[in-house]
Design an enzyme around this catalytic site. Structure first.
Site, mmCIF file in Angstrom:
data_model
loop_
_atom_site.group_PDB
_atom_site.id
_atom_site.type_symbol
_atom_site.label_atom_id
_atom_site.label_comp_id
_atom_site.label_asym_id
_atom_site.label_seq_id
_atom_site.Cartn_x
_atom_site.Cartn_y
_atom_site.Cartn_z
ATOM 1 N N ALA A 29 0.812 -1.227 0.000
ATOM 2 C CA ALA A 29 0.000 0.000 0.000
ATOM 3 C C ALA A 29 0.842 1.272 0.000
ATOM 4 C CB ALA A 29 -0.953 -0.002 1.188
ATOM 5 N N ASP A 61 6.632 2.451 -9.018
ATOM 6 C CA ASP A 61 5.735 2.999 -10.040
ATOM 7 C C ASP A 61 6.572 3.553 -11.195
ATOM 8 O OD1 ASP A 61 2.929 4.011 -10.774
ATOM 9 O OD2 ASP A 61 4.194 5.790 -11.006
ATOM 10 N N TYR A 66 9.047 8.135 -18.399
ATOM 11 C CA TYR A 66 9.981 8.682 -17.401
ATOM 12 C C TYR A 66 11.439 8.543 -17.871
ATOM 13 C CZ TYR A 66 5.830 8.471 -14.359
ATOM 14 O OH TYR A 66 4.561 8.607 -13.826
ATOM 15 N N LYS A 91 3.675 1.963 -17.596
ATOM 16 C CA LYS A 91 2.540 2.631 -18.252
ATOM 17 C C LYS A 91 2.799 2.833 -19.742
ATOM 18 C CE LYS A 91 2.081 5.298 -14.001
ATOM 19 N NZ LYS A 91 3.466 5.693 -13.684
ATOM 20 N N HIS A 124 -1.475 5.457 -19.542
ATOM 21 C CA HIS A 124 -1.004 6.590 -18.736
ATOM 22 C C HIS A 124 -2.006 7.762 -18.739
ATOM 23 C CE1 HIS A 124 3.100 8.257 -17.270
ATOM 24 N NE2 HIS A 124 2.140 8.898 -16.679
HETATM 25 N N1 LIG Z 1 -0.031 8.645 -13.625
HETATM 26 C C1 LIG Z 1 0.384 9.873 -13.773
HETATM 27 O O1 LIG Z 1 -0.026 10.590 -14.709
HETATM 28 C C2 LIG Z 1 1.364 10.448 -12.795
HETATM 29 C C3 LIG Z 1 1.521 11.850 -12.710
HETATM 30 C C4 LIG Z 1 2.427 12.361 -11.781
HETATM 31 C C5 LIG Z 1 3.159 11.504 -10.968
HETATM 32 N N2 LIG Z 1 3.008 10.133 -11.087
HETATM 33 C C6 LIG Z 1 3.773 9.201 -10.229
HETATM 34 O O2 LIG Z 1 3.668 9.648 -8.878
HETATM 35 C C7 LIG Z 1 4.978 9.811 -8.317
HETATM 36 C C8 LIG Z 1 4.972 10.865 -7.229
HETATM 37 O O3 LIG Z 1 4.466 12.103 -7.689
HETATM 38 P P1 LIG Z 1 5.314 13.453 -7.700
HETATM 39 O O4 LIG Z 1 6.759 13.176 -7.911
HETATM 40 O O5 LIG Z 1 4.618 14.379 -8.649
HETATM 41 O O6 LIG Z 1 5.049 14.115 -6.278
HETATM 42 P P2 LIG Z 1 5.265 13.769 -4.725
HETATM 43 O O7 LIG Z 1 5.605 12.358 -4.516
HETATM 44 O O8 LIG Z 1 4.060 14.347 -4.076
HETATM 45 O O9 LIG Z 1 6.502 14.721 -4.334
HETATM 46 C C9 LIG Z 1 7.839 14.380 -4.600
HETATM 47 C C10 LIG Z 1 8.731 15.490 -4.005
HETATM 48 O O10 LIG Z 1 8.605 15.477 -2.582
HETATM 49 C C11 LIG Z 1 9.884 15.434 -1.968
HETATM 50 N N3 LIG Z 1 9.775 14.557 -0.792
HETATM 51 C C12 LIG Z 1 9.542 13.207 -0.795
HETATM 52 N N4 LIG Z 1 9.462 12.719 0.462
HETATM 53 C C13 LIG Z 1 9.672 13.785 1.287
HETATM 54 C C14 LIG Z 1 9.732 13.919 2.681
HETATM 55 N N5 LIG Z 1 9.560 12.866 3.499
HETATM 56 N N6 LIG Z 1 9.991 15.149 3.187
HETATM 57 C C15 LIG Z 1 10.152 16.219 2.387
HETATM 58 N N7 LIG Z 1 10.100 16.160 1.037
HETATM 59 C C16 LIG Z 1 9.861 14.948 0.486
HETATM 60 C C17 LIG Z 1 10.819 14.872 -3.007
HETATM 61 O O11 LIG Z 1 12.119 15.399 -2.854
HETATM 62 P P3 LIG Z 1 13.390 14.418 -2.516
HETATM 63 O O12 LIG Z 1 13.651 13.630 -3.778
HETATM 64 O O13 LIG Z 1 14.481 15.357 -2.164
HETATM 65 O O14 LIG Z 1 12.955 13.570 -1.369
HETATM 66 C C18 LIG Z 1 10.203 15.346 -4.311
HETATM 67 O O15 LIG Z 1 10.668 16.632 -4.660
HETATM 68 C C19 LIG Z 1 5.842 10.123 -9.543
HETATM 69 O O16 LIG Z 1 7.201 9.906 -9.301
HETATM 70 C C20 LIG Z 1 5.268 9.138 -10.550
HETATM 71 O O17 LIG Z 1 5.765 7.833 -10.316
HETATM 72 C C21 LIG Z 1 2.107 9.616 -11.977
#
Ligand SMILES: NC(=O)c1ccc[n+]([C@@H]2O[C@H](COP(=O)([O-])OP(=O)(O)OC[C@H]3O[C@@H](n4cnc5c(N)ncnc54)[C@H](OP(=O)(O)O)[C@@H]3O)[C@@H](O)[C@H]2O)c1
Length: 339
Positions: A29, A61, A66, A91, A124
């Site tokens: 999860a 994921d 990517y 995806k 995707h």
């Molecule tokens: N299906 C889709 O269309 C779609 C779209 C967007 C994203 N995704 C997937 O979702 C994943 C996550 O989304 P996201 O990257 O947009 O956003 P997120 O996971 O909400 O945010 C990632 C950011 O948060 C920081 N972070 C992570 N853990 C932290 C913590 N404990 N404390 C402080 N900062 C923290 C990271 O920096 P650090 O690296 O420095 O920790 C990074 O800059 C993506 O990598 C991808 O696999 C899918």
């Protein structure tokens, strides 16, 4: 806020919550996102995948777009973790919706990831629209089209074939809306097992979230921390910041943790599967630790439910197909598929 995460203590794998999909398969999860958002290199992401696996992450994921699956594959292999103990998603990208493109595209992801099968393979976006990597949100494809259900189902038939071929265990959707999902569910031979959608405290999508769950589909939460590292092009002045929300901050202070950990714990407790991205060890370790930490109280859960701001961050502007449209048209806000 300064805080000292409790790191280092071994995370017991069996403590990590699991979701049971309609096939009976079990999926951790919490997963690790792998989208480097244009500024984190493929090698950095692959190194984080390998190290995160050593801490206990088993769910990753991935996506062909990517641009790092060929690095993640060797990293996963080096972990030596048995295949059946991993949950790997990939995806299908938007320019590969053509009937002849789906199976080769999946085979390419499998080869890059060095796998014989994927646990889940998602479409995707529901739009078959090519746009160049890293393009600006104002970029428009001359071939862009609205959602055309008949075309989507042609793609979905190939997704179903991937299951028949044993290359994929589950298929799923991503970035769909209720009206689109209703049509897909009506016509699918193999139903989506998961739906990946933007979900964080300031964007809780209650109707879609409940609809997905009522259909026996597992909601996967992308950008679960409010994507603080997203590129400048994906930011607008109206965007709000989950990690700075006073309610999240107060709960985090009380528990002596970072607000990110509250977002992760809230997501899991609500029934979402968050996939936070991180290449910073203390962060991805803290996120996994949050998944096994003491539950939030009912009062905390109610307080977070009340801070929804309906603030979509990943708006998808590049998919718009007509001049003068606004990004809201992609999300069928009035309950009908926009044409
Ligand atoms: N299906 C889709 O269309 C779609 C779209 C967007 C994203 N995704 C997937 O979702 C994943 C996550 O989304 P996201 O990257 O947009 O956003 P997120 O996971 O909400 O945010 C990632 C950011 O948060 C920081 N972070 C992570 N853990 C932290 C913590 N404990 N404390 C402080 N900062 C923290 C990271 O920096 P650090 O690296 O420095 O920790 C990074 O800059 C993506 O990598 C991808 O696999 C899918």
């Amino acid at each position: 806020m300064s805080y000292t995460p409790v790191l280092g203590k071994k995370i017991v794998l069996t403590d990590i919550p699991q979701r049971t999909l309609y096939t009976g398969a079990r999926m951790p999860a919490i997963g690790l996102g792998t989208f480097g958002s244009d500024h984190v290199s493929a090698d950095q992401v692959a190194a984080a995948v390998k190290d995160a696996a050593s801490l206990g992450y088993r769910h990753f994921d991935c996506a062909s777009v990517y641009g790092n699956e060929d690095r993640i594959g060797p990293a996963l292999q080096e972990t030596g973790i048995r295949r059946e103990h991993l949950w790997i998603t990939s995806k299908l990208w938007n320019d590969k919706h053509g009937e002849e493109d789906v199976i080769p595209s999946c085979r390419k992801s499998l080869a890059d990831l060095r796998l014989d099968y994927l646990d889940s393979y998602l479409v995707h976006w529901p739009f078959s629209n090519f746009h160049p990597p890293h393009c600006d949100v104002s970029s428009r494809s001359p071939d862009a089209r609205p959602y055309i259900h008949e075309n989507f189902m042609k793609t979905w038939r190939q997704m179903e074939k991937l299951v028949d071929l044993g290359l994929v265990r589950h298929i799923g959707t991503s970035n769909v809306t209720i009206p689109k999902l209703k049509l897909i569910l009506r016509d699918a031979r193999i139903r989506p097992a998961v739906n990946e959608m933007e979900l964080h405290p300031h964007f809780q999508q209650p109707q879609l979230f409940e609809f997905v769950r009522a259909q026996g589909i597992e909601p996967i939460a992308y950008s679960p921390l409010g994507s603080p590292g997203r590129p400048e092009r994906d930011r607008t002045p109206d965007d709000t910041v989950d990690l700075e929300d006073p309610v999240i901050d107060a709960i985090a202070r009380r528990r002596g943790v970072h607000p990110a950990e509250i977002c992760i714990l809230w997501a899991i407790q609500r029934g979402q599967t968050p996939i936070p991205f991180s290449t910073t060890r203390r962060n991805y370790e803290a996120n996994l630790r949050a998944a096994v930490s003491e539950p939030l109280t009912d009062e905390d859960m109610r307080a977070i439910a009340a801070i929804d701001r309906n603030c979509r961050l990943i708006k998808g502007q590049v998919f718009l197909w007509r001049d003068g449209q606004s990004w809201e048209d992609l999300w069928d806000l009035n309950g009908e598929i926009a044409q």
